[in-house]
Design a protein around this motif. Structure first.
Motif, PDB file in Angstrom:
ATOM      1  N   VAL A  78      11.820   1.583 -21.515  1.00  0.00           N
ATOM      2  CA  VAL A  78      13.273   1.528 -21.404  1.00  0.00           C
ATOM      3  C   VAL A  78      13.813   0.775 -22.614  1.00  0.00           C
ATOM      4  O   VAL A  78      13.157  -0.145 -23.128  1.00  0.00           O
ATOM      5  N   PRO A 132       8.397   6.747 -16.887  1.00  0.00           N
ATOM      6  CA  PRO A 132       8.373   6.083 -15.579  1.00  0.00           C
ATOM      7  C   PRO A 132       7.469   4.847 -15.620  1.00  0.00           C
ATOM      8  O   PRO A 132       6.518   4.781 -16.407  1.00  0.00           O
ATOM      9  N   PHE A 171      16.774  10.363 -10.736  1.00  0.00           N
ATOM     10  CA  PHE A 171      16.358   9.538 -11.878  1.00  0.00           C
ATOM     11  C   PHE A 171      17.566   9.147 -12.715  1.00  0.00           C
ATOM     12  O   PHE A 171      18.403   9.996 -13.028  1.00  0.00           O
ATOM     13  N   HIS A 173      11.370   7.858  -5.274  1.00  0.00           N
ATOM     14  CA  HIS A 173      10.921   6.475  -5.413  1.00  0.00           C
ATOM     15  C   HIS A 173      10.504   5.861  -4.079  1.00  0.00           C
ATOM     16  O   HIS A 173      10.161   4.676  -4.032  1.00  0.00           O
ATOM     17  N   TRP A 214      15.871   5.603 -20.500  1.00  0.00           N
ATOM     18  CA  TRP A 214      14.607   5.442 -19.800  1.00  0.00           C
ATOM     19  C   TRP A 214      13.660   6.479 -20.383  1.00  0.00           C
ATOM     20  O   TRP A 214      13.910   7.683 -20.288  1.00  0.00           O
ATOM     21  N   ASP A 265      11.312   2.309  -8.865  1.00  0.00           N
ATOM     22  CA  ASP A 265      12.716   2.623  -9.093  1.00  0.00           C
ATOM     23  C   ASP A 265      13.106   2.315 -10.537  1.00  0.00           C
ATOM     24  O   ASP A 265      12.687   1.300 -11.094  1.00  0.00           O
ATOM     25  N   ASP A 266      13.922   3.170 -11.125  1.00  0.00           N
ATOM     26  CA  ASP A 266      14.301   3.013 -12.531  1.00  0.00           C
ATOM     27  C   ASP A 266      14.888   1.632 -12.815  1.00  0.00           C
ATOM     28  O   ASP A 266      14.615   1.029 -13.856  1.00  0.00           O
TER      29      ASP A 266
END
Length: 340
Positions: free
Chosen positions: A138, A96, A264, A45, A93, A62-63
């Motif tokens: 998500v 991306p 991740f 990331h 998630w 970023d997640d």
């Protein structure tokens, strides 16, 4: 009236679907602010070149940026009048999020229950964050304690049954991800999937003292409008409650020391904000390795991890009575992808 006070417990209906305002296009600015607010430095990331070396087109956001953005959109409809955000389950998630994507959120009310005090009720919602193509990036369940407008209300009770863990075979690996040529030196640590054992406790050593201005800036960044984070008149003690997601990101970033290769977050099995966090608190983090699982991607494995944010010592979670210790702020159970 042109303005609204937000929803109270009796305003929710089981099965109701709520489309939240306002869509937001995210980009490199959100990444820069995220990395300024938290000591985040995961290689995938942070670097387009590193991301390309593991099979991605570029570095995704970023997640937790996706999580916070989607969460913030739900606040005016779900938790504007909340006393506390209590927990999470069944989070995944699915894609991306890239700079330039536009995110929006939709929630379904899946549970309602009045609390014993009669002054509040619990509301469970399943929230999905969607991109500009209408694809879910998500999703998660959360439950909040919401104030009632009046005590005498008749609301049907329904407590949803939630899975205790996201099954590892349902974990979604980002398309193209390949850790077979993973550069451990550039990532910052040599530890790989096979080096972690269930039951292992990792003390992440570092700590961050929460500042008033920083947590309010972060909460505004995510467009979270919950009154308890900004208005000192919302609590009897006159203190602003730190947004729980701020604590999540602090703890996740601190976990780099010992889990630098957990690149991740792919699922959120469960989570609880055990005790409130306030400005001036010094947050530390530790992790317990709960499980390992294989996934169908080259050089990639999954670790189930319990991330704990605390004002106390590593490894200390509950007292003899089974309740969280008063210094414990966050107990988060998640799956992460690491190189094998």
């Amino acid at each position: 009236m042109k303005t609204g006070p937000g929803r109270f417990f009796e305003d929710y209906r089981l099965g109701e679907v709520i489309a939240h305002a306002v869509p937001r296009t995210v980009g490199a600015g959100e990444r820069a602010l995220y990395h300024a607010l938290y000591p985040a430095r995961g290689a995938v990331h942070s670097s387009d070149e590193f991301a390309r070396s593991v099979g991605l087109a570029a570095s995704p956001l970023d997640d937790l940026i996706a999580f916070h953005m989607v969460f913030g959109k739900t606040v005016p409809d779900i938790s504007l009048n909340a006393v506390a955000n209590l927990g999470y389950a069944e989070g995944r998630w699915l894609k991306p999020v890239w700079p330039g994507d536009t995110l929006r959120a939709v929630s379904e009310v899946i549970g309602l229950k009045e609390t014993s005090s009669g002054a509040t009720g619990l509301v469970w919602v399943r929230t999905r964050g969607l991109d500009q193509r209408g694809e879910v990036v998500v999703e998660y369940v959360r439950w909040v304690m919401v104030r009632k407008r009046r005590r005498e209300v008749d609301v049907p009770v329904h407590v949803p049954e939630l899975a205790p863990v996201v099954a590892p075979e349902t974990l979604v690996v980002p398309e193209g991800l390949d850790f077979s040529r993973y550069d451990f030196a550039l990532a910052g640590e040599r530890h790989r999937w096979g080096d972690y054992r269930p039951g292992e406790i990792i003390d992440h050593v570092d700590a961050v003292t929460v500042e008033e201005a920083e947590h309010m800036l972060a909460t505004r960044l995510w467009q979270n409008t919950s009154k308890v984070h900004f208005d000192v008149g919302q609590r009897e003690d006159g203190r602003r409650l730190i947004y729980g997601g701020h604590v999540i990101s602090l703890a996740r970033a601190l976990s780099f020391n010992g889990l630098a290769n957990a690149q991740f977050i792919v699922a959120l099995n469960g989570g609880a904000h055990a005790n409130p966090c306030f400005a001036g608190d010094t947050v530390r983090a530790w992790t317990e390795v709960l499980d390992r699982a294989e996934v169908a991607a080259p050089g990639v494995g999954a670790l189930r991890l319990r991330l704990v944010a605390t004002r106390g010592e590593a490894g200390a979670l509950r007292g003899a009575d089974g309740k969280y210790l008063p210094e414990v702020l966050l107990d988060l159970d998640y799956w992460a992808l690491v190189p094998t």
